[in-house]
Design a protein around this motif. Structure first.
Motif, PDB file in Angstrom:
ATOM      1  N   LEU A 244       0.817  -1.217   0.000  1.00 38.80           N
ATOM      2  CA  LEU A 244       0.000   0.000   0.000  1.00 38.80           C
ATOM      3  C   LEU A 244       0.851   1.268   0.000  1.00 38.80           C
ATOM      4  O   LEU A 244       0.406   2.321  -0.460  1.00 38.80           O
ATOM      5  CB  LEU A 244      -0.935  -0.002   1.205  1.00 38.80           C
ATOM      6  N   SER A 245       2.062   1.181   0.486  1.00 39.05           N
ATOM      7  CA  SER A 245       2.937   2.363   0.504  1.00 39.05           C
ATOM      8  C   SER A 245       3.369   2.780  -0.899  1.00 39.05           C
ATOM      9  O   SER A 245       3.846   3.906  -1.097  1.00 39.05           O
ATOM     10  CB  SER A 245       4.173   2.101   1.372  1.00 39.05           C
ATOM     11  N   ASP A 246       3.205   1.898  -1.885  1.00 39.56           N
ATOM     12  CA  ASP A 246       3.550   2.226  -3.274  1.00 39.56           C
ATOM     13  C   ASP A 246       2.415   2.930  -4.003  1.00 39.56           C
ATOM     14  O   ASP A 246       2.588   3.373  -5.136  1.00 39.56           O
ATOM     15  CB  ASP A 246       3.892   0.947  -4.054  1.00 39.56           C
ATOM     16  N   ILE A 247       1.236   3.017  -3.371  1.00 33.97           N
ATOM     17  CA  ILE A 247       0.027   3.486  -4.036  1.00 33.97           C
ATOM     18  C   ILE A 247      -0.289   4.929  -3.652  1.00 33.97           C
ATOM     19  O   ILE A 247      -0.242   5.296  -2.479  1.00 33.97           O
ATOM     20  CB  ILE A 247      -1.176   2.591  -3.650  1.00 33.97           C
ATOM     21  N   ARG A 248      -0.623   5.741  -4.663  1.00 36.44           N
ATOM     22  CA  ARG A 248      -1.019   7.123  -4.400  1.00 36.44           C
ATOM     23  C   ARG A 248      -2.459   7.203  -3.930  1.00 36.44           C
ATOM     24  O   ARG A 248      -2.774   7.879  -2.953  1.00 36.44           O
ATOM     25  CB  ARG A 248      -0.845   7.967  -5.672  1.00 36.44           C
ATOM     26  N   GLY A 306       3.245   9.029 -13.394  1.00 39.98           N
ATOM     27  CA  GLY A 306       4.080   8.034 -12.731  1.00 39.98           C
ATOM     28  C   GLY A 306       3.427   7.385 -11.526  1.00 39.98           C
ATOM     29  O   GLY A 306       3.894   6.345 -11.054  1.00 39.98           O
ATOM     30  N   ASP A 307       2.358   7.979 -11.004  1.00 38.21           N
ATOM     31  CA  ASP A 307       1.691   7.439  -9.815  1.00 38.21           C
ATOM     32  C   ASP A 307       1.047   6.084 -10.088  1.00 38.21           C
ATOM     33  O   ASP A 307       0.464   5.858 -11.154  1.00 38.21           O
ATOM     34  CB  ASP A 307       0.594   8.388  -9.320  1.00 38.21           C
ATOM     35  N   TYR A 308       1.140   5.210  -9.097  1.00 38.14           N
ATOM     36  CA  TYR A 308       0.397   3.960  -9.119  1.00 38.14           C
ATOM     37  C   TYR A 308      -0.871   4.145  -8.302  1.00 38.14           C
ATOM     38  O   TYR A 308      -0.870   4.845  -7.284  1.00 38.14           O
ATOM     39  CB  TYR A 308       1.223   2.823  -8.527  1.00 38.14           C
ATOM     40  N   TYR A 309      -1.942   3.493  -8.730  1.00 41.34           N
ATOM     41  CA  TYR A 309      -3.196   3.600  -7.987  1.00 41.34           C
ATOM     42  C   TYR A 309      -4.021   2.336  -8.172  1.00 41.34           C
ATOM     43  O   TYR A 309      -3.819   1.567  -9.128  1.00 41.34           O
ATOM     44  CB  TYR A 309      -3.989   4.835  -8.424  1.00 41.34           C
ATOM     45  N   LEU A 310      -4.931   2.111  -7.254  1.00 41.55           N
ATOM     46  CA  LEU A 310      -5.868   0.997  -7.348  1.00 41.55           C
ATOM     47  C   LEU A 310      -7.244   1.526  -7.731  1.00 41.55           C
ATOM     48  O   LEU A 310      -7.605   2.647  -7.363  1.00 41.55           O
ATOM     49  CB  LEU A 310      -5.992   0.266  -6.009  1.00 41.55           C
TER      50      LEU A 310
END
Length: 337
Positions: A244-248, A306-310
């Protein structure tokens, strides 16, 4: 290199290993200009005999204030409004479609069974396979993402088009014990190699025990579904080697505020990480929740290149959907959307 830069670089390497399945290359949402206070929605349903268990304060506590209501356009006209900018771009750039998916929860009369006929003729798509999905679930967005992967495996050079339209035909459509729903339409274009949003992992699950209509099983699901959301989110991240720390952001459906706050608590992350900014104004707009909230996040700068998101959806009928994406905006030629 700082800790944040190292983490982003590591996330990028993991994403490269996953090798994104496909991209979302176009996004369009039609929302009616009219928004109706929830007090009016409740009043209309009440006058038609809806058996209310809760009052207006209950729905406000869940995060609803107004609802999008369409009173001029037909279901077909709404769909065409959403589809038009993407269809025009397909024609201009020579993007060939492999299949079209159409989802809606509205009941369509028998004489409207060829709902897409005019649009197919207009955009010369008469020979493109069309798959209508009626009353599937509020997780249809992620179900179509799963199905799109099969099309790209067969023909990676043709795009997949997902069109939705939801129009209430009775006051009961706009409200139930769990949420308040609105009218909307949307269109999303998916391509294998091109697009602003790279999809890395897609998960879709159904809790089969819900479908036997056993009251105790239904109560159990409604009390514990947030654990199903938590599980599918962690499984999606785990498949890509992410945390979860990789997700914006977590861009989610407009089911209600309490649900997402509960999931955030179960995951031990700030509630603000869950993005459902359009819910207060539009209500739950079913199949268009994700496109609408994603569009809002992009226009407001909540997502940066560049952001990762779910993206996450859940249906009270017992389905869960989740996908991991990266925002990678492409440079387009002037005049192209």
């Amino acid at each position: 290199m700082g800790d944040k830069s190292r983490k982003q670089a590591a996330a990028g390497e993991r994403a490269a290993d996953v090798q994104g399945r496909f991209h979302m290359d176009g996004l369009s949402v039609y929302r009616p200009g009219l928004t109706v206070p929830i007090a009016d929605v409740i009043k209309d349903a009440e006058q038609c005999g809806y058996p209310f268990k809760e009052n207006e304060a209950h729905y406000r506590k869940m995060g609803f204030e107004t609802v999008s209501v369409e009173r001029r356009l037909s279901l077909e006209e709404m769909a065409e409004r959403a589809l038009e900018p993407i269809a025009e771009r397909c024609m201009q750039e020579g993007i060939e479609l492999g299949e079209i998916w159409f989802a809606h929860t509205s009941k369509v009369a028998w004489h409207e069974s060829n709902l897409f006929k005019t649009m197919l003729r207009r955009w010369r798509w008469e020979q493109v396979p069309l798959y209508p999905v009626e009353e599937h679930s509020c997780s249809t967005f992620h179900w179509v993402l799963r199905m799109a992967g099969h099309q790209f495996a067969c023909d990676p050079y043709k795009a997949v088009l997902f069109v939705t339209a939801d129009l209430g035909i009775h006051p009961f459509y706009y409200i139930d014990d769990f949420m308040i729903c609105g009218d909307s339409a949307s269109a999303c274009l998916f391509r294998r190699e091109h697009g602003d949003h790279r999809t890395l992992v897609v998960k879709y699950k159904a809790a089969g025990t819900v479908y036997d209509d056993d009251p105790s099983r239904l109560r159990q699901f409604h009390a514990m579904y947030y654990l199903g959301i938590r599980k599918i989110m962690l499984e999606t991240l785990g498949e890509a080697g992410f945390t979860l720390s990789d997700i914006r952001l977590v861009v989610c459906g407009n089911i209600n505020r309490q649900a997402w706050e509960t999931v955030a608590g179960a995951l031990r992350v700030p509630p603000e990480m869950f993005y459902y900014a359009t819910m207060r104004e539009t209500g739950h707009i079913t199949n268009s929740d994700i496109p609408s909230n994603l569009q809002h996040a992009l226009s407001g700068g909540a997502l940066r290149p560049g952001d990762y998101y779910l993206t996450v959806t859940v249906s009270m009928a017992g389905t869960f959907g989740c996908a991991l994406h990266q925002y990678v905006p492409a440079k387009r030629k002037e005049g192209k959307s």
